[in-house]
Structure formats: C-alpha cells, structure tokens
Design a protein around this motif. Structure first.
Motif, short mmCIF file in Angstrom:
data_model
loop_
_atom_site.label_atom_id
_atom_site.label_comp_id
_atom_site.label_asym_id
_atom_site.label_seq_id
_atom_site.Cartn_x
_atom_site.Cartn_y
_atom_site.Cartn_z
N ILE A 157 -4.45 6.58 2.12
CA ILE A 157 -3.07 7.09 2.28
C ILE A 157 -2.86 8.27 1.33
CG2 ILE A 157 -0.61 6.56 2.00
CD1 ILE A 157 -1.32 3.60 2.66
N ILE A 158 -3.29 8.11 0.06
CA ILE A 158 -3.09 9.17 -0.93
C ILE A 158 -3.89 10.42 -0.53
CG2 ILE A 158 -3.48 9.85 -3.33
CD1 ILE A 158 -2.98 6.84 -4.05
N LYS A 159 -5.15 10.25 -0.13
CA LYS A 159 -5.99 11.40 0.28
C LYS A 159 -5.35 12.15 1.45
CE LYS A 159 -10.46 9.59 -1.19
NZ LYS A 159 -11.72 8.99 -0.77
N ASP A 160 -4.92 11.39 2.47
CA ASP A 160 -4.29 12.02 3.65
C ASP A 160 -2.97 12.69 3.28
OD1 ASP A 160 -5.31 9.59 6.22
OD2 ASP A 160 -6.44 11.06 5.06
N ALA A 161 -2.22 12.06 2.39
CA ALA A 161 -0.94 12.62 1.98
C ALA A 161 -1.15 13.93 1.22
CB ALA A 161 -0.17 11.63 1.13
N LEU A 162 -2.17 13.97 0.35
CA LEU A 162 -2.43 15.18 -0.42
C LEU A 162 -2.78 16.37 0.49
CD1 LEU A 162 -4.41 13.70 -3.45
CD2 LEU A 162 -2.12 14.68 -3.49
N ASN A 214 0.84 -1.20 0.00
CA ASN A 214 0.00 0.00 0.00
C ASN A 214 0.87 1.25 0.00
OD1 ASN A 214 -2.20 -1.63 0.08
ND2 ASN A 214 -2.81 -1.15 2.17
N LYS A 215 1.93 1.22 0.81
CA LYS A 215 2.86 2.35 0.87
C LYS A 215 3.50 2.57 -0.50
CE LYS A 215 7.27 3.75 2.86
NZ LYS A 215 8.35 3.44 3.78
N ASP A 216 3.99 1.49 -1.11
CA ASP A 216 4.65 1.58 -2.41
C ASP A 216 3.71 2.13 -3.48
OD1 ASP A 216 6.55 -1.50 -1.94
OD2 ASP A 216 6.87 0.52 -1.17
N GLU A 217 2.47 1.65 -3.49
CA GLU A 217 1.49 2.12 -4.47
C GLU A 217 1.16 3.59 -4.26
OE1 GLU A 217 -2.00 -0.39 -5.03
OE2 GLU A 217 -0.77 -2.16 -4.63
#
Length: 193
Positions: free
Chosen positions: A185-190, A148-151
């Motif tokens: 993860i992507i939403k939180d990272a953005l 998940n992290k890698d993706e």
C-alpha cells in the motif's frame, strides 16, 4: 437563518469563538475539529447553524459545509442534542462519523463520550441511508477496521504527506487490491502522491 459569518476573530477557545462582524460580536459554539481547522489569523469565515429554543438562541460554527451537514443530520436523531452532536464532531472527524454510520460501526459511534449502544444503533439506523445517498458512498468501498490502511496512512503521515491526499490514494489502492499488505500500500501510494 444565518448561514455563515465572516469577520475578525476576537477570541478563540477549544469550545467557542467570538467573531466581530462590523462591530457586532457573535459567540459561536464550535467542535474541536473546527477549532483545529481555524487558522491563527484575524480574518475568519465559519458556516453556521442557529438553534432556536424556548429559552435560548445558540449559534454553532463549522469549518466546512460538510461538517455542518453532518451536525444537522446528527441532531435530527431522537436523543441526540446539539451538545452531543458537537461532542461527536470533537471526538471524531466528519469523515469518521460519515464512514462509521455508513459502515455500521457501532463501536466507533459508541466510543464517543455519552453515547451508549442503543443511541449508537439509533444513529446508524436513522442516518445510514441518508449518508449513503447524500455522500454517494458505495457500500462495497467501505472497508471496516482495516489496520493495514491505518498503518499505511500513519507511515505516509510520518513521511510528511498530506493526510487527505494520502487517504484518497490509499482508498483507491484498497478498492482495487483489498488484500494488499502495508508495504505494498505504501509503495503504491508513494508512486501516486
């Protein structure tokens, strides 16, 4: 003895560079990681390690002090010479080497050409405590084989975000929510980039 060299970049190859320091040309062995970090401008500074042997004096150059420290740790392991350490730092980034050792990822270390299972295990046994201590890595923060992290990192990279910043943000998210899905993860990272 020679801790760094700063001067004019005369020649740049994937395995070595030549730096002119006030009229003296220094031939410096480098890893592919350092090669990728060297800007295409004339002025260059590399952190160095001088290896003195009976039959030769070899200079190894690194784009960062961290990479040089990891190189020194690697060559302290029985069976790992300067060329093998350089190959490791060409195949993996310094962070991957660090995390592979700290996370006891034998498969990752063994993925480097010329390193077998026994050598990979010896690297981990000899260096794990040093890596955890020197870099202050918390063993609980190591998340082995997190696809998940890698993706998520791959997606953020495609979106044009800085890799190092993205990795820090994603690691922070996974520390607080280890089971987070890729989309989350992507939403939180953005929100944090």
């Amino acid at each position: 003895m020679i801790t760094h060299l700063e001067g004019k970049l005369v020649e740049k190859n994937p395995t070595d560079v030549v730096i002119d320091c006030n009229g003296v040309g220094y031939f410096i062995n480098i890893s592919l990681h350092t090669f990728s970090q060297i800007p295409d401008r004339e002025h260059l500074r590399l952190y160095t390690y001088l290896q003195v042997r009976e039959d030769s004096h070899s200079l190894y150059g690194f784009s960062s002090k961290t990479e040089r420290e990891i190189f020194k740790l690697l060559i302290s392991v029985s069976g790992i010479g300067a060329n093998t350490a350089r190959t490791m730092l060409s195949s993996l980034t310094p962070d991957q080497v660090k995390e592979g050792i700290a996370g006891e990822d034998v498969a990752l270390i063994q993925s480097v050409k010329g390193i077998g299972a026994k050598t990979a295990q010896r690297v981990i046994i000899d260096l794990k405590d040093k890596v955890l201590k020197v870099y202050g890595i918390d063993e609980l923060s190591l998340i082995p084989n997190n696809t998940n992290k890698d993706e998520a990192l791959s997606a953020l990279d495609v979106l044009g975000f800085n890799k190092k910043q993205s990795e820090k943000v994603v690691d922070r998210i996974l520390k607080s929510q280890p089971d987070a899905q890729v989309e989350q993860i992507i939403k939180d990272a953005l929100k944090n980039l």
